[in-house]
Enzyme design. Structure first.
Site, PDB file in Angstrom:
ATOM      1  N   LYS A 192       0.831  -1.205   0.000  1.00 15.70           N
ATOM      2  CA  LYS A 192       0.000   0.000   0.000  1.00 15.70           C
ATOM      3  C   LYS A 192       0.874   1.267   0.000  1.00 15.70           C
ATOM      4  CE  LYS A 192      -3.947  -2.154   0.008  1.00 15.70           C
ATOM      5  NZ  LYS A 192      -3.548  -3.433  -0.577  1.00 15.70           N
TER       6      LYS A 192
HETATM    7  C1  LIG Z   1      -9.576  -2.902  -1.897  1.00 17.83           C
HETATM    8  C2  LIG Z   1      -9.010  -3.580  -0.702  1.00 17.83           C
HETATM    9  N1  LIG Z   1      -9.803  -3.812   0.350  1.00 17.83           N
HETATM   10  C3  LIG Z   1      -9.349  -4.427   1.448  1.00 17.83           C
HETATM   11  C4  LIG Z   1      -8.048  -4.856   1.533  1.00 17.83           C
HETATM   12  C5  LIG Z   1      -7.654  -5.632   2.736  1.00 17.83           C
HETATM   13  O1  LIG Z   1      -6.585  -5.120   3.408  1.00 17.83           O
HETATM   14  P1  LIG Z   1      -5.603  -6.081   4.225  1.00 17.83           P
HETATM   15  O2  LIG Z   1      -4.792  -6.832   3.233  1.00 17.83           O
HETATM   16  O3  LIG Z   1      -4.802  -5.096   5.018  1.00 17.83           O
HETATM   17  O4  LIG Z   1      -6.435  -6.956   5.074  1.00 17.83           O
HETATM   18  C6  LIG Z   1      -7.169  -4.606   0.464  1.00 17.83           C
HETATM   19  C7  LIG Z   1      -5.749  -4.949   0.485  1.00 17.83           C
HETATM   20  O5  LIG Z   1      -5.153  -5.871   0.646  1.00 17.83           O
HETATM   21  C8  LIG Z   1      -7.669  -3.972  -0.688  1.00 17.83           C
HETATM   22  O6  LIG Z   1      -6.892  -3.748  -1.746  1.00 17.83           O
END
Ligand SMILES: Cc1ncc(COP(=O)(O)O)c(C=O)c1O
Length: 389
Positions: A192
């Protein structure tokens, strides 16, 4: 080339590369030396700084973006009998927490190839008296349609939850994404715009909701370990509701604090690189570059929509032969094996077309213009010579 970075070296140009340096190392060491590594003072500092950065909402630092979406839904009271509308063209984590809570997931189409976000028009037919929340993804860091969606939800008494996993530091109409709706959900996963390895944040201007989410992130307890360490009067705690363990650590908070400081400059570099990509790819017939407002976007990824007749796999393979890593963001949710069973008849033409034609090109702040030129040249050449099937 920095040492110890072998995993990205196989690619001449990886899709993404982290920017960790001496500042992150020092911040981590400081936490380890302090001796309090679970959620504590560093977490509180990060929550304060991220709140200030976003314009003052409550911030709850969590173990992942997925946890923040789960807690956002749980803390607005989503449960069995409720319906939640979410985009089909997204990462699966936008949707799966809806199912964990026993609610019905309704998948909405994207507005267009040019605007992959959902819109009031694409959700309207899904709304009924059971609709309790709509999750809006700012795809790739672009917020097109968020103000309209906020109005749409407000008029109908529906909770707007923003999946802001792609939007650290972007601006829309003078406002930071994640603060338009009832709750905003950020991810600090490794790729990110700012990262703590894994991590997430729930943001909201509703103090009660934030308190509830904070409790739920810590087993539903009235006082977490750091609270009891600081306040000797807190001898024990109560469990006031069902909770989870979604706490992040002070080591993650230390990384996040440094990365937050670097974010504005990193995002500026992304804008410059995206400007160049757009310029270099502007003449390819049939190629669509989603959105126009890249200068105020976080530009988390650089997605393009390939010309209709092009075979995406062969383009990806040819780029890989040139040492260029690419990816697809995203296959449509309802086309995954598990979700097919839930949505056997569902057709969402725009999301499906995006899912079959989208290609994400390498993008990271320290990539440099020469690499952007290389990727754009290779892609143009491939599309001219061997991309067609
Ligand atoms: C659009 C979106 N929503 C939710 C997430 C979930 O985040 P995490 O991987 O930190 O759980 C991500 C990323 O991985 C994402 O790109």
């Amino acid at each position: 080339m920095r040492s110890g970075r072998s995993q990205t070296l196989a690619w001449k140009i990886p899709l993404f590369d982290t920017d960790f340096g001496a500042e992150e190392e020092e911040a981590l060491i400081a936490v380890i030396r302090r001796g309090w590594v679970s959620a504590g003072p560093e977490t509180q500092e990060f929550e304060r700084e991220f709140s200030e950065f976003l314009g003052g909402p409550e911030v709850v630092f969590l173990s992942s973006g997925t946890a923040s979406i789960h807690l956002a839904l749980a803390s607005v009271g989503i449960g069995p009998g409720d319906e939640v509308i979410a985009p089909a063209f997204t990462y699966i984590a936008t949707c799966s927490p809806v199912l964990w809570l026993g609610a019905r997931l309704r998948l909405a189409d994207s507005a267009s190839l040019k605007n992959p976000n959902i819109s009031p028009e694409t959700v309207e037919g899904l709304v009924n008296e059971r609709t309790k929340a709509i999750i809006f993804l700012h795809y790739a860091g672009f917020s097109e349609g968020i103000a309209e969606m906020a109005r749409f939800c407000e008029e109908r008494g529906i909770a707007l939850i923003e999946d802001a996993a792609h939007t650290h530091g972007s601006v829309s109409g003078g406002r930071k994404p994640g603060t338009f709706g009832k709750v905003g959900c950020f991810s600090f996963f490794a790729n990110k715009n700012m990262t703590s390895g894994e991590g997430g944040a729930l943001v909201t201007f509703d103090k009660q909701l934030a308190e509830r989410a904070r409790r739920m992130a810590s087993h539903g307890r009235t006082a977490a370990a750091w609270d009891r360490f600081r306040d000797s009067a807190l001898k024990t705690y109560d469990i006031t509701e069902m909770g989870y363990n979604y706490k992040a650590t002070d080591m993650q908070a230390a990384l996040a604090r440094v990365q937050l400081r670097k974010l504005p400059e990193a995002n500026r570099k992304r804008v410059e690189l995206v400007r160049l990509y757009r310029e270099l790819l502007s003449d390819i017939p049939g190629l669509v570059i989603p959105f126009d407002d890249y200068e105020s976007s976080a530009n988390y990824i650089f997605p393009i929509v390939l010309p209709e007749e092009v075979g995406r796999l062969s383009v990806m393979e040819s780029l890989a032969d040139a040492g260029i890593q690419t990816s697809v963001h995203y296959p449509a949710v309802h086309t995954f094996t598990y979700y097919r069973k839930l949505f056997p008849e569902l057709r969402l033409p725009v999301a499906e077309e995006l899912a079959s034609r989208e290609l994400s090109l390498p993008l990271y702040p320290h990539m440099g213009e020469d690499k952007v030129r290389f990727v754009a040249e290779k892609l143009s050449e491939i599309l001219r010579t061997q991309g067609r099937n």
